[in-house]
Design a protein around this motif. Structure first.
Motif, short mmCIF file in Angstrom:
data_model
loop_
_atom_site.label_atom_id
_atom_site.label_comp_id
_atom_site.label_asym_id
_atom_site.label_seq_id
_atom_site.Cartn_x
_atom_site.Cartn_y
_atom_site.Cartn_z
N LYS A 9 0.85 -1.20 0.00
CA LYS A 9 0.00 0.00 0.00
C LYS A 9 0.88 1.24 0.00
O LYS A 9 1.81 1.36 0.80
CB LYS A 9 -0.89 0.08 1.24
N GLY A 12 -2.01 7.46 1.25
CA GLY A 12 -2.49 8.70 0.63
C GLY A 12 -1.65 9.91 0.99
O GLY A 12 -1.44 10.81 0.17
N GLY A 53 -6.09 7.39 -1.01
CA GLY A 53 -6.68 8.48 -1.79
C GLY A 53 -6.14 9.85 -1.45
O GLY A 53 -6.17 10.76 -2.27
N GLY A 54 -5.64 9.99 -0.20
CA GLY A 54 -5.10 11.27 0.22
C GLY A 54 -6.04 12.41 -0.10
O GLY A 54 -7.26 12.30 0.07
N THR A 157 -7.70 1.16 1.55
CA THR A 157 -6.79 0.20 0.90
C THR A 157 -6.51 -0.97 1.85
O THR A 157 -6.38 -2.11 1.42
CB THR A 157 -5.48 0.89 0.51
N THR A 225 -11.53 7.28 7.12
CA THR A 225 -11.62 5.83 7.33
C THR A 225 -11.16 5.39 8.72
O THR A 225 -11.00 4.22 8.98
CB THR A 225 -10.82 5.07 6.25
N LYS A 231 -6.41 1.18 10.34
CA LYS A 231 -5.42 0.55 9.47
C LYS A 231 -4.70 -0.60 10.19
O LYS A 231 -4.54 -1.69 9.65
CB LYS A 231 -4.43 1.61 8.96
C1 IPE Z 1 -9.70 5.86 1.39
O1 IPE Z 1 -8.60 5.06 1.14
C2 IPE Z 1 -9.95 6.68 0.16
C3 IPE Z 1 -11.28 7.38 0.13
C4 IPE Z 1 -11.66 8.33 0.90
C5 IPE Z 1 -12.18 6.97 -0.94
P1 IPE Z 1 -7.38 4.94 2.16
O2 IPE Z 1 -7.89 4.96 3.60
O3 IPE Z 1 -6.61 3.73 1.77
O4 IPE Z 1 -6.57 6.25 1.86
P2 IPE Z 1 -5.47 7.06 2.70
O5 IPE Z 1 -4.18 6.31 2.66
O6 IPE Z 1 -5.98 7.18 4.13
O7 IPE Z 1 -5.42 8.37 1.99
#
Ligand code: IPE
Length: 272
Positions: A9, A12, A53-54, A157, A225, A231
């Protein structure tokens, strides 16, 4: 015997500037793509490359609260915008992988999976298997998901790689490891970007997970998220299934290349 499979991965916050909407860190993306290509030239392995997605989809995801599901009439606009914004960043990543010499293809979760309360219930993995069989790189990425219970959700991700790893676990495609690249050296006892006194946690296991849980605060910048807690939870689940994860600093040149080649890299190992 098929080639070893590694899941990666790219966070973001590593590939975008999380403080500026819709801003890719193009030099970082180019370097990481080159490191991936060099590692694959020097060592024979298969790769699924996920990315976050950052500052692309997180903007609309936050505005429309997409992770909460369909909560009002605007939620449908949110679903469309999040998918579009996530895909725009994905095109940049794919472009740079192709420029670096890799045959990489997008895997769009909003179109090939269905979720229930934010967890992937089913993902159609046949194309991913076929791509791997031909030595191509499938590139799934954080996306909006259609959800049987709440209407829609955000798929990180980590959730996507978690599903793939658990599904492949009992097959010959069982991943060798998962490498997560962020902007710091791993998981710390606090937020290293705010407090330089915090210490790197070398290993997260069933023995210290309770203490580590207390350390894990939200990550810097915008995140819908659930930050680092979400994570690490997803990575721990995979660790329980016998697949180790390694969290490393993608801003340090050669770190990803070394991790892919199985060389020692400073970071946090998550194992059970
Ligand atoms: C979430 O993906 C992306 C969206 C908001 C659609 P991730 O959780 O993997 O992205 P990052 O690493 O926190 O940006």
């Amino acid at each position: 015997m098929s080639k070893p499979l590694i899941l990666v991965k790219l966070g973001g916050s590593l590939i975008t500037d999380k403080t500026k909407p819709y801003t890719p860190n193009i030099e970082v993306i180019k370097r990481l793509a080159k490191e991936i290509h060099e590692a694959r030239e020097e060592k024979d392995f298969n790769l699924i490359l996920g990315h976050g997605g950052g500052s692309f989809p997180h903007v609309s995801a936050k505005k429309y609260q997409t992770q909460k599901g369909i909560i009002n009439g605007d939620s449908y606009t949110g679903i469309a915008k999040v998918q579009n914004d996530a895909a725009k960043l994905n095109r940049i990543i794919i472009d740079e992988l192709i420029n670096a010499g890799e045959n990489a293809l997008s895997i769009q979760l909003s179109s090939c999976s269905i979720s229930e309360n934010g967890r992937i219930k089913y993902m159609y993995l046949e194309p991913v298997k076929a791509l791997l069989n031909d030595g191509l790189i499938p590139v799934p990425y954080g996306d909006v998901g259609m959800d049987l219970k709440q209407g829609c959700c955000i798929l990180s991700t980590e959730e996507i790689l978690n599903y793939i790893a658990r599904t492949f676990c009992k097959t010959e495609l069982k991943p060798k490891k998962i490498v997560v690249c962020g902007i710091v050296d791993g998981i710390f006892t606090g937020d290293p970007l705010k407090n330089p006194e915090t210490e790197l946690i070398q290993e997260i296991t069933n023995e210290n997970i309770k203490t580590v849980g207390n350390y894990l605060a939200g990550s810097s910048g915008i995140d819908v998220t659930g930050g680092m807690v979400h994570k690490v939870e997803r990575l721990l689940e995979i660790a329980k299934a016998g697949i180790e994860s390694q969290i490393i600093n993608g801003l340090v040149a050669e770190n990803l290349k070394k991790a892919l080649k199985g060389e020692n890299v400073n970071g946090t190992i998550i194992k059970w």
